[in-house]
Design a protein around this motif. Structure first.
Motif, PDB file in Angstrom:
ATOM      1  N   ARG A   1      -0.874  -5.818  13.540  1.00  0.00           N
ATOM      2  CA  ARG A   1      -1.484  -6.575  12.453  1.00  0.00           C
ATOM      3  C   ARG A   1      -1.633  -5.673  11.238  1.00  0.00           C
ATOM      4  NH1 ARG A   1      -1.563 -12.008  13.727  1.00  0.00           N
ATOM      5  NH2 ARG A   1      -3.392 -12.347  12.409  1.00  0.00           N
ATOM      6  N   VAL A   2      -0.918  -6.022  10.190  1.00  0.00           N
ATOM      7  CA  VAL A   2      -1.016  -5.284   8.932  1.00  0.00           C
ATOM      8  C   VAL A   2      -1.683  -6.199   7.909  1.00  0.00           C
ATOM      9  CG1 VAL A   2       0.231  -4.066   7.114  1.00  0.00           C
ATOM     10  CG2 VAL A   2       1.099  -4.014   9.467  1.00  0.00           C
ATOM     11  N   PRO A   3      -2.904  -5.894   7.474  1.00  0.00           N
ATOM     12  CA  PRO A   3      -3.530  -6.750   6.460  1.00  0.00           C
ATOM     13  C   PRO A   3      -2.781  -6.647   5.135  1.00  0.00           C
ATOM     14  CG  PRO A   3      -4.910  -4.829   6.926  1.00  0.00           C
ATOM     15  CD  PRO A   3      -3.769  -4.773   7.878  1.00  0.00           C
ATOM     16  N   VAL A   4      -2.443  -7.806   4.577  1.00  0.00           N
ATOM     17  CA  VAL A   4      -1.778  -7.858   3.276  1.00  0.00           C
ATOM     18  C   VAL A   4      -2.581  -8.812   2.400  1.00  0.00           C
ATOM     19  CG1 VAL A   4       0.348  -8.296   2.008  1.00  0.00           C
ATOM     20  CG2 VAL A   4       0.470  -7.473   4.370  1.00  0.00           C
ATOM     21  N   VAL A   5      -3.132  -8.293   1.313  1.00  0.00           N
ATOM     22  CA  VAL A   5      -4.017  -9.075   0.456  1.00  0.00           C
ATOM     23  C   VAL A   5      -3.394  -9.207  -0.937  1.00  0.00           C
ATOM     24  CG1 VAL A   5      -6.044  -8.356   1.768  1.00  0.00           C
ATOM     25  CG2 VAL A   5      -5.360  -7.038  -0.255  1.00  0.00           C
TER      26      VAL A   5
ATOM     27  N   ILE B   1     -12.399  -7.172   2.695  1.00  0.00           N
ATOM     28  CA  ILE B   1     -11.082  -6.535   2.601  1.00  0.00           C
ATOM     29  C   ILE B   1     -11.070  -5.223   3.382  1.00  0.00           C
ATOM     30  CG2 ILE B   1      -9.535  -5.335   0.992  1.00  0.00           C
ATOM     31  CD1 ILE B   1     -10.183  -7.469  -1.056  1.00  0.00           C
ATOM     32  N   GLY B   2     -12.198  -4.549   3.382  1.00  0.00           N
ATOM     33  CA  GLY B   2     -12.283  -3.275   4.094  1.00  0.00           C
ATOM     34  C   GLY B   2     -11.987  -2.098   3.173  1.00  0.00           C
ATOM     35  N   ALA B   3     -12.017  -0.911   3.742  1.00  0.00           N
ATOM     36  CA  ALA B   3     -11.834   0.311   2.957  1.00  0.00           C
ATOM     37  C   ALA B   3     -10.391   0.443   2.475  1.00  0.00           C
ATOM     38  CB  ALA B   3     -12.218   1.525   3.798  1.00  0.00           C
ATOM     39  N   VAL B   4     -10.232   0.918   1.256  1.00  0.00           N
ATOM     40  CA  VAL B   4      -8.894   1.201   0.723  1.00  0.00           C
ATOM     41  C   VAL B   4      -8.876   2.632   0.205  1.00  0.00           C
ATOM     42  CG1 VAL B   4      -8.431  -1.195   0.117  1.00  0.00           C
ATOM     43  CG2 VAL B   4      -9.492   0.284  -1.581  1.00  0.00           C
ATOM     44  N   ASN B   5      -7.704   3.257   0.274  1.00  0.00           N
ATOM     45  CA  ASN B   5      -7.609   4.645  -0.198  1.00  0.00           C
ATOM     46  C   ASN B   5      -7.223   4.678  -1.676  1.00  0.00           C
ATOM     47  OD1 ASN B   5      -4.824   4.203  -0.320  1.00  0.00           O
ATOM     48  ND2 ASN B   5      -4.423   5.218   1.652  1.00  0.00           N
ATOM     49  N   ASN B   6      -7.078   5.857  -2.219  1.00  0.00           N
ATOM     50  CA  ASN B   6      -6.826   5.996  -3.653  1.00  0.00           C
ATOM     51  C   ASN B   6      -5.490   5.384  -4.064  1.00  0.00           C
ATOM     52  OD1 ASN B   6      -9.257   7.286  -4.202  1.00  0.00           O
ATOM     53  ND2 ASN B   6      -8.422   9.332  -3.834  1.00  0.00           N
ATOM     54  N   TYR B   7      -4.470   5.533  -3.231  1.00  0.00           N
ATOM     55  CA  TYR B   7      -3.166   4.937  -3.535  1.00  0.00           C
ATOM     56  C   TYR B   7      -3.288   3.415  -3.589  1.00  0.00           C
ATOM     57  CZ  TYR B   7       1.610   3.264  -2.843  1.00  0.00           C
ATOM     58  OH  TYR B   7       2.811   2.587  -2.966  1.00  0.00           O
ATOM     59  N   GLU B   8      -4.002   2.835  -2.646  1.00  0.00           N
ATOM     60  CA  GLU B   8      -4.172   1.385  -2.614  1.00  0.00           C
ATOM     61  C   GLU B   8      -5.012   0.887  -3.794  1.00  0.00           C
ATOM     62  OE1 GLU B   8      -3.665   1.238   2.254  1.00  0.00           O
ATOM     63  OE2 GLU B   8      -5.665   1.265   1.331  1.00  0.00           O
ATOM     64  N   LYS B   9      -5.998   1.679  -4.214  1.00  0.00           N
ATOM     65  CA  LYS B   9      -6.786   1.318  -5.394  1.00  0.00           C
ATOM     66  C   LYS B   9      -5.880   1.213  -6.624  1.00  0.00           C
ATOM     67  CE  LYS B   9     -11.156   3.349  -3.834  1.00  0.00           C
ATOM     68  NZ  LYS B   9     -12.116   4.470  -4.018  1.00  0.00           N
TER      69      LYS B   9
ATOM     70  N   LEU C   1      -0.299  -6.690  -1.641  1.00  0.00           N
ATOM     71  CA  LEU C   1      -0.997  -5.426  -1.396  1.00  0.00           C
ATOM     72  C   LEU C   1      -1.164  -5.160   0.100  1.00  0.00           C
ATOM     73  CD1 LEU C   1      -3.788  -6.003  -4.088  1.00  0.00           C
ATOM     74  CD2 LEU C   1      -1.660  -4.711  -4.356  1.00  0.00           C
ATOM     75  N   PRO C   2      -0.209  -4.473   0.715  1.00  0.00           N
ATOM     76  CA  PRO C   2      -0.368  -4.111   2.128  1.00  0.00           C
ATOM     77  C   PRO C   2      -1.339  -2.947   2.278  1.00  0.00           C
ATOM     78  CG  PRO C   2       1.769  -3.362   1.289  1.00  0.00           C
ATOM     79  CD  PRO C   2       1.084  -4.064   0.156  1.00  0.00           C
ATOM     80  N   LEU C   3      -2.344  -3.147   3.120  1.00  0.00           N
ATOM     81  CA  LEU C   3      -3.366  -2.113   3.314  1.00  0.00           C
ATOM     82  C   LEU C   3      -2.993  -1.257   4.518  1.00  0.00           C
ATOM     83  CD1 LEU C   3      -6.540  -4.257   2.554  1.00  0.00           C
ATOM     84  CD2 LEU C   3      -5.089  -2.946   0.977  1.00  0.00           C
ATOM     85  N   LEU C   4      -2.025  -0.391   4.308  1.00  0.00           N
ATOM     86  CA  LEU C   4      -1.473   0.396   5.410  1.00  0.00           C
ATOM     87  C   LEU C   4      -2.457   1.417   5.945  1.00  0.00           C
ATOM     88  CD1 LEU C   4       2.153   0.958   4.048  1.00  0.00           C
ATOM     89  CD2 LEU C   4       1.288  -0.878   5.495  1.00  0.00           C
ATOM     90  N   SER C   5      -3.416   1.823   5.117  1.00  0.00           N
ATOM     91  CA  SER C   5      -4.401   2.807   5.569  1.00  0.00           C
ATOM     92  C   SER C   5      -5.271   2.265   6.690  1.00  0.00           C
ATOM     93  CB  SER C   5      -5.282   3.261   4.404  1.00  0.00           C
ATOM     94  OG  SER C   5      -6.073   2.180   3.922  1.00  0.00           O
ATOM     95  N   GLN C   6      -5.286   0.930   6.839  1.00  0.00           N
ATOM     96  CA  GLN C   6      -6.098   0.315   7.892  1.00  0.00           C
ATOM     97  C   GLN C   6      -5.326   0.121   9.200  1.00  0.00           C
ATOM     98  OE1 GLN C   6      -7.991  -3.270   6.455  1.00  0.00           O
ATOM     99  NE2 GLN C   6      -8.687  -2.313   4.557  1.00  0.00           N
ATOM    100  N   VAL C   7      -4.071   0.595   9.232  1.00  0.00           N
ATOM    101  CA  VAL C   7      -3.214   0.395  10.405  1.00  0.00           C
ATOM    102  C   VAL C   7      -3.091   1.701  11.185  1.00  0.00           C
ATOM    103  CG1 VAL C   7      -0.930  -0.323  11.202  1.00  0.00           C
ATOM    104  CG2 VAL C   7      -1.930  -1.374   9.157  1.00  0.00           C
TER     105      VAL C   7
END
Length: 329
Positions: A170-174, A294-302, A183-189
């Motif tokens: 499961r890859v969250p994509v918002v 949405i959960g935590a995102v890293n600097n790249y995702e921001k 916006l794929p939130l890969l840091s959460q995978v």
């Protein structure tokens, strides 16, 4: 009785989508609508020995019959992308198609769960919202932009890099459903921490522009149809499962954040004044039961969020103003 109507059922997405829906034991009536060829598609599907009765409806004169009292309306109708065409290029053509189908739904199936596939989704969902507002039947918990293909692609592409089972990853994509708004939130995978930043950026871009990959490979013969049908059916069947059986199912989907104002506070803190965003949603009998964080995102995702928000804002405004500034209803 559960009636599901597919609008655009004779098209490249509509036919395989309808085939997948025909397999569901929860659907009792599969109503197929298009401007051409629907009776043939319906006859073909009706020979399949599953529960759903299949009816075919063709042309504007039969739209009311097709859509009346539907529990779920799935809209893949519209023209496909061609090489060099962006989702935004599709707007001028598809906006009118979606508007007319939304008017019919607002009149004849105002309580239906609306699953919008027609591109550009970032703009077509606001069109449906404004139509439903015009007819005083608007419920933000029941209108969905189907962004599931982004999630399906993300699961596939990330698994190619880190291994495992794409069917269960499961890859969250918002965000939205086009280009930089995806916006794929890969840091959460789990497992993506082993990837280099170069790999993260490459797979992010591949997820964002996966549709272009298909358009190019088909070399003028169309855009993503089979994978979109799979993703659209997955979402529609989850809606049916949640609505009929009350099963709590979580999917990312593009919704108006008023669908759960309390739950959307986390998202609003990140995206500001945006009205629509693809977020993790808990589906239930009423459609949107909860908007999840949405959960935590890293600097790249921001940074990706910063690029997406202004693009989405323009897309949303374009869709809403199509109705509010003069489209005939």
């Amino acid at each position: 009785m559960v009636k599901v109507t597919v609008c655009g059922a004779a098209g490249g997405i509509g036919q395989p989508l309808s085939l997948l829906l025909k397999q569901s034991p929860l659907i009792t009536h599969l109503s197929l609508f298009d401007i051409v060829n629907t009776p043939g598609v319906a006859a073909d599907l009706s020979h399949i020995n599953t529960k759903a009765k299949v009816t075919g409806h063709v042309g504007t004169a039969q739209l009311e019959e097709a859509i009346k009292d539907s529990d779920v309306v799935v809209i893949p109708a519209g023209v496909p992308r061609k090489p060099g065409m962006t989702r935004d290029d599709l707007f001028k053509i598809n906006a009118g198609i979606v508007r007319d189908l939304a008017v019919a739904a607002a009149k004849f199936a105002p309580k239906a769960f609306m699953c919008i596939i027609s591109n550009p989704v970032n703009s077509t969902v606001p069109i449906v919202t404004e139509v439903f507002k015009h007819f005083n039947v608007y419920d933000p918990k029941r209108i969905f932009g189907v962004t599931t293909l982004d999630i399906v692609r993300a699961s596939t592409f990330v698994t190619e890099l880190i291994g495992g089972d794409a069917a269960t990853l499961r890859v969250p994509v918002v965000g939205g459903h086009s280009g930089v708004t995806i916006l794929p939130l890969l840091s959460q995978v789990a497992g993506t921490d082993k990837l280099s930043q170069e790999q993260i950026e490459a797979v992010t871009k591949r997820i964002q522009f996966g549709g272009d990959e298909v358009v190019k490979a088909k070399d003028g013969a169309g855009s993503a149809t089979l994978s979109m049908a799979f993703a659209g059916a997955r979402f529609a069947l989850n809606i049916v499962e949640a609505a009929v059986n009350g099963t709590a199912i979580t999917e990312c989907t593009y919704v108006h954040l008023d669908a759960d104002k309390e739950g959307a506070k986390d998202t609003k803190a990140v995206v500001g004044e945006l009205e629509y965003f693809s977020v993790p949603v808990q589906l239930g009998r009423n459609g949107v039961e909860k908007i999840l964080p949405i959960g935590a995102v890293n600097n790249y995702e921001k940074k990706l969020f910063d690029e997406a928000v202004p693009e989405l804002k323009g897309n949303i405004s374009k869709g809403a103003s199509f109705i509010t500034e003069g489209a005939k209803l």
